[in-house]
Design a protein around this motif. Structure first.
Motif, mmCIF file in Angstrom:
data_model
loop_
_atom_site.group_PDB
_atom_site.id
_atom_site.type_symbol
_atom_site.label_atom_id
_atom_site.label_comp_id
_atom_site.label_asym_id
_atom_site.label_seq_id
_atom_site.Cartn_x
_atom_site.Cartn_y
_atom_site.Cartn_z
ATOM 1 N N UNK A 109 55.798 115.443 55.246
ATOM 2 C CA UNK A 109 55.940 114.981 53.861
ATOM 3 C C UNK A 109 56.044 116.154 52.897
ATOM 4 N N UNK A 110 55.302 117.229 53.162
ATOM 5 C CA UNK A 110 55.361 118.395 52.279
ATOM 6 C C UNK A 110 56.748 119.028 52.294
ATOM 7 N N UNK A 111 57.380 119.065 53.452
ATOM 8 C CA UNK A 111 58.717 119.639 53.538
ATOM 9 C C UNK A 111 59.797 118.663 53.076
ATOM 10 N N UNK A 112 59.629 117.390 53.378
ATOM 11 C CA UNK A 112 60.648 116.394 53.038
ATOM 12 C C UNK A 112 60.764 116.207 51.532
ATOM 13 N N UNK A 113 59.646 116.170 50.831
ATOM 14 C CA UNK A 113 59.664 115.916 49.398
ATOM 15 C C UNK A 113 59.389 117.173 48.588
ATOM 16 N N UNK A 114 59.679 118.334 49.136
ATOM 17 C CA UNK A 114 59.483 119.583 48.407
ATOM 18 C C UNK A 114 60.505 119.680 47.277
ATOM 19 N N UNK A 115 60.149 120.367 46.245
ATOM 20 C CA UNK A 115 61.040 120.535 45.104
ATOM 21 C C UNK A 115 60.716 119.559 44.000
ATOM 22 N N UNK A 116 61.475 119.637 42.944
ATOM 23 C CA UNK A 116 61.217 118.768 41.797
ATOM 24 C C UNK A 116 62.224 117.633 41.759
ATOM 25 N N UNK A 117 61.758 116.499 41.274
ATOM 26 C CA UNK A 117 62.610 115.320 41.124
ATOM 27 C C UNK A 117 62.027 114.463 40.028
ATOM 28 N N UNK A 118 62.832 113.558 39.525
ATOM 29 C CA UNK A 118 62.425 112.691 38.433
ATOM 30 C C UNK A 118 62.048 111.332 38.994
ATOM 31 N N UNK A 119 60.846 110.860 38.669
ATOM 32 C CA UNK A 119 60.343 109.598 39.196
ATOM 33 C C UNK A 119 59.860 108.704 38.075
ATOM 34 N N UNK A 120 60.029 107.393 38.257
ATOM 35 C CA UNK A 120 59.449 106.393 37.365
ATOM 36 C C UNK A 120 58.120 105.955 37.977
#
Length: 124
Positions: A109-120
């Motif tokens: 999960x740390x590698x898969x969702x690394x980086x920035x993204x915009x979430x609601x």
């Protein structure tokens, strides 16, 4: 002799940094479009004022939990297929395997969702 005020005390912020002390206007704020609602917002903002989407770094708690449980299920399933004798009378090797599956899922999960993204994330 009485010391006078500093010559930089009455200058504006931009003029104090220039060598010739000529005042200049501050540059305008740069605007960019929100990735979710496409409304204009400040480019350095981490929260959209229109749709309340926020810039998020890394996985959220839900994604960590789901990936960890999937890692646990995957390790236990593979172990059950490859070594069925471990599950017959319940061996103590199952506990480290379960922990390894949880850790492997968390790291994924740390590698898969690394980086920035915009979430609601908020439901206002």
């Amino acid at each position: 002799m009485k010391p006078g005020p500093s010559p930089f005390a009455r200058l504006t912020r931009t003029a104090a940094t220039r060598l010739d002390h000529t005042p200049q206007a501050l540059p305008g704020r740069s605007l960019s479009a929100c990735p979710c609602c496409h409304q204009p917002m400040q480019s350095t903002a981490s929260l959209c004022p229109h749709c309340r989407a926020e810039k998020h770094y890394g996985p959220v708690r839900r994604e960590n939990l789901i990936c960890s449980l999937c890692g646990l299920a995957l390790i236990l399933g593979l172990t059950r297929l490859l070594f069925p004798q471990l599950f017959a009378p319940f061996s103590l090797w199952v506990i480290p395997l379960m922990l390894a599956g949880l850790v492997a899922g968390f790291i994924f999960a740390q590698f898969r969702f690394a980086g920035d993204r915009w979430l609601h994330l908020r439901k206002d």
